[in-house]
Design a protein around this motif. Structure first.
Motif, PDB file in Angstrom:
ATOM      1  N   HIS A  86       0.950  -1.113   0.203  1.00  7.08           N
ATOM      2  CA  HIS A  86      -0.242  -0.177   0.307  1.00  7.08           C
ATOM      3  C   HIS A  86       0.866   1.330   0.052  1.00  7.08           C
ATOM      4  O   HIS A  86       0.758   2.406  -1.219  1.00  7.08           O
ATOM      5  N   HIS A 115       4.151   7.643   5.945  1.00  7.19           N
ATOM      6  CA  HIS A 115       3.251   7.383   5.766  1.00  7.19           C
ATOM      7  C   HIS A 115       2.259   6.735   7.500  1.00  7.19           C
ATOM      8  O   HIS A 115       1.710   7.356   7.692  1.00  7.19           O
ATOM      9  N   ASP A 116       2.552   5.485   6.873  1.00  5.70           N
ATOM     10  CA  ASP A 116       1.537   4.394   7.466  1.00  5.70           C
ATOM     11  C   ASP A 116       2.922   3.836   9.014  1.00  5.70           C
ATOM     12  O   ASP A 116       2.520   2.719   9.412  1.00  5.70           O
ATOM     13  N   ASP A 205      -3.310   8.691  -1.424  1.00  8.40           N
ATOM     14  CA  ASP A 205      -3.690   7.606  -0.316  1.00  8.40           C
ATOM     15  C   ASP A 205      -4.898   6.780  -0.214  1.00  8.40           C
ATOM     16  O   ASP A 205      -5.089   6.086  -0.045  1.00  8.40           O
TER      17      ASP A 205
HETATM   18 MG    MG Z   1      -2.283   4.758   4.278  1.00 12.75          MG
END
Ligand code: MG
Length: 388
Positions: A86, A115-116, A205
């Motif tokens: 992802h 970001h994750d 995203d």
């Molecule tokens: Mg994400």
């Protein structure tokens, strides 16, 4: 950008020259970076955001994304996206948008890859249970956890904890933590608008997960193509595809629609951004702050995305198969939380040392949040099942 501690790092000539030619006035120039908390010497050929990108890629938290759930755990097979794939899809879409708008791709890629990294094992199921376990000490949120990781928990350099990233990367991640991404243009708050590079990652995203969660759910048989075609977004994407191709099999149609969905969303973002940038005449990255959000879908597309997200929420994220795994993984995580709190001597020494400064509950939360799905399952069996 606010005042920063004095940094000795400057931008290598090869990077400064490249950015001067390639970047738009409203892009974040490396030379304008507010620097790092702990000053570092200039690198001979890598710019500050390029170094940040590399630090994320070499971090343990980033590597662990390959064994963390996006929506569907590994028990459902190897087709669905992991947190890592992802993340790479977000990075890919974000770079495409950034390049088209002549923004700083190094900064965009850093933000996308980071970001994750704060996600705990078992996706949002894990996040919800940690938030409950940590309710008395401020709760748990994956965006805030990403900041804890890059500022404290990753130990890679002896002079300081964390990765010592630039202010722009930290501020970008902090803006995610401060407010959940929105697809609604009317919800933008001009005085708080983050850098365009940050906005690009938010939009990428959203474009990515709206598309791939539907694809994964189709592959797993949790949804049918006909059900998705009841949604305006899918219907319109399918109509666009059918104007280009005829006689597609259902499988071919599905793949073509997925491609169209990404293409359409990116084109829509670029067209909206083009209009807003032309109206705003922003002459510097600092001018972005006073303007409404630029990188947002059009109102019509945002509405269609909301319909899809509501559908995915009800039909996929709460599907009995997904829910059963959610219940099981939440019970395991809660049992581990209680177990480590009762017996902190079971924590690795690195975490035991943090208890005095950060409290037992937060320390246990940090340890659990860093685990992959696989490691959490192994540790749960080893510590809490084997003995009973
Ligand atoms: Mg994400």
């Amino acid at each position: 950008m606010g005042q920063s501690p004095q940094s000795s790092e400057t931008v290598p000539e090869v990077i400064a020259e490249r950015e001067a030619v390639l970047l738009a006035p409203y892009a974040m120039q490396s030379a304008d970076s507010a620097g790092r908390v702990h000053p570092e010497p200039t690198h001979p050929y890598r710019g500050p955001f390029q170094r940040d990108r590399d630090r994320i890629v070499h971090s343990a938290a980033y590597r662990r994304l390959s064994y963390k759930t996006q929506v569907f755990t590994g028990d459902l097979g190897d087709y669905p996206r992991t947190r890592l794939t992802h993340t790479l899809e977000v990075g890919s879409i974000a770079r495409t948008v950034a390049r088209a708008l002549r923004l700083n791709e190094d900064l965009v890629e850093t933000l996308a890859l980071a970001h994750d990294i704060g996600h705990p094992p078992f996706g949002h199921a894990g996040e919800d249970v940690l938030d409950e376990c940590l309710a008395d000490v401020g709760g748990f949120n994956h965006n805030r956890q990403a900041l804890r990781i890059v500022e404290q928990l990753e130990i890679r350099y002896s002079p300081f904890p964390g990765l010592n990233l630039t202010r722009e990367v930290l501020d970008g991640q902090a803006s995610r933590a401060a407010k959940k991404a929105t697809t609604a243009p009317e919800a933008s708050v001009p005085e708080d608008s983050p850098l365009l590079e940050v906005q690009v990652v938010e939009a990428a995203d959203s474009a990515t997960y709206d598309t791939h969660d539907a694809d994964d759910a189709l592959e797993l048989g949790l949804l049918s193509l006909d059900e998705l075609l009841e949604l305006s977004l899918w219907r319109e994407a399918a109509a666009r595809v059918e104007r280009q191709f005829t006689g597609l099999t259902p499988d071919e149609l599905r793949r073509a629609v997925l491609h169209e969905l990404l293409d359409w969303q990116v084109n829509d973002l670029l067209s909206m951004a083009g209009k807003r940038l032309a109206e705003a005449e922003m002459g510097s990255s600092a001018a972005v702050r006073g303007h409404e959000t630029v990188i947002v879908p059009s109102r019509a597309l945002a509405e269609q995305k909301r319909e899809l997200e509501g559908f995915l929420h009800d039909r996929v994220y709460r599907h009995p198969t997904v829910s059963a795994m959610r219940v099981e993984s939440q019970a395991a995580l809660r049992e581990m939380f209680d177990g480590y709190v009762a017996r902190p001597e079971l924590l690795p020494p690195k975490f035991q040392q943090r208890v005095a400064d950060h409290g037992l509950h937060r320390t246990v939360g940090d340890y659990l949040a860093g685990m992959t799905d696989r490691y959490a399952q192994q540790e749960h069996t080893r510590l809490f099942r084997a003995a009973s």
